[in-house]
Design an enzyme around this catalytic site. Structure first.
Site, short mmCIF file in Angstrom:
data_model
loop_
_atom_site.label_atom_id
_atom_site.label_comp_id
_atom_site.label_asym_id
_atom_site.label_seq_id
_atom_site.Cartn_x
_atom_site.Cartn_y
_atom_site.Cartn_z
N HIS A 34 0.86 -1.18 0.00
CA HIS A 34 0.00 0.00 0.00
C HIS A 34 0.90 1.24 0.00
CE1 HIS A 34 1.05 0.06 4.20
NE2 HIS A 34 0.44 -1.09 4.43
N GLY A 36 1.89 3.09 2.24
CA GLY A 36 2.90 3.10 3.30
C GLY A 36 4.19 2.44 2.80
N HIS A 37 4.05 1.28 2.16
CA HIS A 37 5.23 0.60 1.61
C HIS A 37 5.87 1.46 0.51
CE1 HIS A 37 2.77 -3.03 2.86
NE2 HIS A 37 3.90 -3.25 3.49
N VAL A 176 1.79 6.25 7.14
CA VAL A 176 0.97 6.89 6.11
C VAL A 176 -0.50 6.60 6.45
CG1 VAL A 176 0.45 7.00 3.64
CG2 VAL A 176 2.80 6.64 4.41
#
Ligand code: PAF
Length: 280
Positions: A34, A36-37, A176
């Site tokens: 997502h 964040g990654h 995030v």
């Protein structure tokens, strides 16, 4: 971008990068990427000559088979996402390679995993420390990237590299969030629309902690009490833990007198979500 599934091949790729004095940044993941990654991959891209993203759903860090079975998987889609971010290598080994027959060595810590997620998920952090050590040994990164949402994991890994004299800098990147505050997680996709709405209480409880801290309340029990009320107001929730700990040692605090962490783990229906905020 290369997709490598074999440890020997990964090692050869690492050796060639080292020979050419190219720095290596590693973003370890369990897939289902997502934003964040993606923010971790972008940070890695800025700071390293070579970016390796590992995708491996590590069975030994699941304390419950059902959670492992239900954990989403989407390797091909993940590879496409990573390619768009200009990474150099995806390392996606199989379990036969990572845990061959006879495997019996584990990496454990004696302190940092005694609290929070470690207390409610026995063995989880041993699984994390073991797989991360293996990935570090195979990929030999100069820098490795983790998200602040898994604060305890990052603290354990920072300690691991210090204690085991690994020359790897650990970067912990900000959580995030969706616009409404929900922290991104590969598990969010399992929430029904009602549960998704209820899950907002997690961020709500952290905002409450921040608000109380900003108005000079330092009593951890009082803050935890208010955070509990915010979460209990939502219908489908069951609290796993709400902790206020020293941000470095992760020891429970009764009075906040330095940098602290407020961390929560909450079941929303059948999905367990975690989040945290620094109080300083
Ligand atoms: O944070 C994760 O996704 C996992 O715990 C990690 C670090 C990739 C180890 O399996």
């Amino acid at each position: 971008m290369e997709v490598i599934t074999e440890i020997n091949e990964m090692r050869a790729r690492v050796l060639s990068a080292k020979d050419r004095k190219r720095s290596i940044g590693l973003v370890p993941t369990m897939g289902v990427l997502h934003d964040g990654h993606i923010s971790l991959i972008r940070s890695a891209r800025k700071e390293n000559d070579e970016v390796v993203v590992s995708i491996y759903l590590n069975p030994t860090q699941f304390d419950n088979n059902d959670d492992f079975d239900k954990y989403p998987r989407q390797l091909n889609k993940d590879i496409d996402v990573i390619r768009k971010e200009n990474a150099d290598v995806v390392f996606a080994p199989c379990t036969e390679e990572m845990y061959p027959e006879g495997f019996c060595t584990n990496v454990t810590d004696d302190r940092l995993s005694d609290t929070m997620c470690g207390r409610v998920r026995p063995g989880h952090f041993n699984g994390v420390s073991t797989i991360v050590t293996k990935l570090f040994n195979i990929i030999q990164p100069d820098l490795a990237y983790f998200g602040q949402k898994d604060y305890q994991q990052s603290a354990i890994i920072k300690r691991l590299v210090t204690d085991m004299n690994m020359e790897i800098d650990i970067r912990v990147c900000p959580t995030v969030r969706e616009e409404d505050g929900l922290a991104l997680s590969s598990r969010n996709g399992r929430l029904s629309p009602e549960e998704r709405q209820d899950a907002l209480c997690i961020h709500g409880s952290l905002l409450k902690a921040r608000e109380m801290f900003a108005s000079n309340i330092r009593d951890a029990k009082e803050i935890i009490g208010e955070m509990t009320s915010v979460i209990k107001d939502a219908e489908y929730t069951k609290i796993d833990y709400i902790s206020i700990v020293n941000a470095d040692t992760l020891e429970d605090l009764s009075l906040i007198n330095g940098k602290a962490l407020a961390a929560v783990a909450v079941w929303i229906g059948n999905t367990r979500l975690i989040d945290n905020t620094i109080l300083e």
